[in-house]
Design a protein around this motif. Structure first.
Motif, PDB file in Angstrom:
ATOM      1  N   ASN A  16       1.020  -0.978   0.047  1.00  0.00           N
ATOM      2  CA  ASN A  16       0.204   0.253  -0.189  1.00  0.00           C
ATOM      3  C   ASN A  16       1.304   1.585  -0.277  1.00  0.00           C
ATOM      4  N   GLU A  17       2.073   1.090   0.583  1.00  0.00           N
ATOM      5  CA  GLU A  17       2.990   2.239  -0.041  1.00  0.00           C
ATOM      6  C   GLU A  17       3.872   2.720  -0.832  1.00  0.00           C
ATOM      7  N   GLU A  18       3.430   1.886  -1.776  1.00  0.00           N
ATOM      8  CA  GLU A  18       4.175   1.967  -2.927  1.00  0.00           C
ATOM      9  C   GLU A  18       3.561   2.107  -4.414  1.00  0.00           C
TER      10      GLU A  18
END
Length: 117
Positions: A16-18
């Protein structure tokens, strides 16, 4: 148009952070596979992707804004490309990437149809 189907999603492939998805065909090594979405192509493939074309994941369509220098070669040889859902950097661009819009990472699952057109 060239099509593939998602066969497997590595345990660390979707983060979710990439704003990035790494695609590979079934020739991916086991160690790298955990970071990748594995795709299987139907039929022969010869890529010549250009800016302005599209890549879609089921019904989620993305406009290609930049094609890396070796993207088409890597797609032909090993079904490999990094799809970046974010702005094109002025420096340190990935040479094997498709930079696309919109900047939202698609929902992908086993069986997702990918179309390069």
């Amino acid at each position: 148009m060239i099509e593939s189907v998602v066969k497997e999603i590595g345990s660390e492939a979707l983060n979710n952070e990439e704003s990035l998805i790494i695609l590979f065909d079934e020739s991916v090594t086991e160690g790298l596979g955990k970071h990748c979405v594995i795709q299987k192509f139907s039929g022969a493939r010869s890529f010549n992707l250009k800016e302005g074309q599209t890549i879609s994941f089921d019904d989620q369509n993305y406009s290609i804004k930049k094609v890396g220098e070796v993207t088409n070669k890597f797609l032909d040889e090993m079904g490999h490309v990094s799809v970046v859902f974010g702005p094109i950097p002025t420096e340190d661009r990935l040479v094997n990437a498709l930079y696309v819009e919109p900047y939202e990472v698609p929902t992908i699952k086993a069986g997702t149809l990918i179309k390069y057109q």
